[in-house]
Motif scaffolding. Structure first.
Motif, PDB file in Angstrom:
ATOM      1  N   GLN A  70      83.121  27.384  21.106  1.00  0.00           N
ATOM      2  CA  GLN A  70      84.350  28.172  21.340  1.00  0.00           C
ATOM      3  C   GLN A  70      83.670  28.827  22.495  1.00  0.00           C
ATOM      4  N   GLU A 121      79.258  26.559  16.643  1.00  0.00           N
ATOM      5  CA  GLU A 121      80.171  27.153  16.352  1.00  0.00           C
ATOM      6  C   GLU A 121      80.181  27.716  18.254  1.00  0.00           C
ATOM      7  N   MET A 130      81.708  24.510   9.081  1.00  0.00           N
ATOM      8  CA  MET A 130      82.582  24.531  10.299  1.00  0.00           C
ATOM      9  C   MET A 130      84.386  24.138  10.924  1.00  0.00           C
ATOM     10  N   ARG A 163      90.271  28.103  13.344  1.00  0.00           N
ATOM     11  CA  ARG A 163      90.393  29.188  13.976  1.00  0.00           C
ATOM     12  C   ARG A 163      89.397  29.508  15.102  1.00  0.00           C
ATOM     13  N   ILE A 164      89.153  28.613  15.859  1.00  0.00           N
ATOM     14  CA  ILE A 164      89.100  28.595  17.503  1.00  0.00           C
ATOM     15  C   ILE A 164      89.931  27.493  18.168  1.00  0.00           C
ATOM     16  N   GLU A 209      85.815  26.988  11.403  1.00  0.00           N
ATOM     17  CA  GLU A 209      86.008  27.591  12.500  1.00  0.00           C
ATOM     18  C   GLU A 209      86.850  26.938  13.523  1.00  0.00           C
TER      19      GLU A 209
END
Length: 102
Positions: free
Chosen positions: A71, A67, A1, A7-8, A4
């Motif tokens: 998001q 995730e 995670m 990235r998010i 992610e």
């Protein structure tokens, strides 16, 4: 995670959350008061950063956001971080604690 998460939220905000964890650890050392969670979203349901493991979780059950949930809530989290709202909450909590010499 972790990948992610970065990235998010973006590299800058992910690094900033790490800095917040360090600030909590420092405050704990100085003031002797445990603060395990930093509120990132204060409207229901409340979302927090867990100081112990650096994960973003639901306060109600301490479960890490998926995730998809991260998001969905990322814009609110970003807004609260970028506006200084999260820092203001920390500062308000620290002012309630009698510090050294207080």
């Amino acid at each position: 995670m972790e990948g992610e998460f970065r990235r998010i939220l973006g590299e800058d905000l992910a690094n900033y959350l790490e800095l917040l964890r360090a600030k909590l650890a420092f405050a704990e050392e100085i003031y002797g008061v445990r603060m395990n969670y930093v509120p990132l979203i204060t409207e229901e349901p409340i979302v927090v950063l867990d100081k112990r493991d650096g994960k973003i979780k639901w306060l109600k059950n301490k479960e890490e956001l998926t995730e998809e949930e991260l998001q969905k809530l990322s814009e609110r989290i970003k807004r609260n971080l970028e506006s200084g709202f999260v820092e203001a909450l920390l500062a308000m909590n620290m002012s309630c604690i009698d510090g050294p010499g207080g």
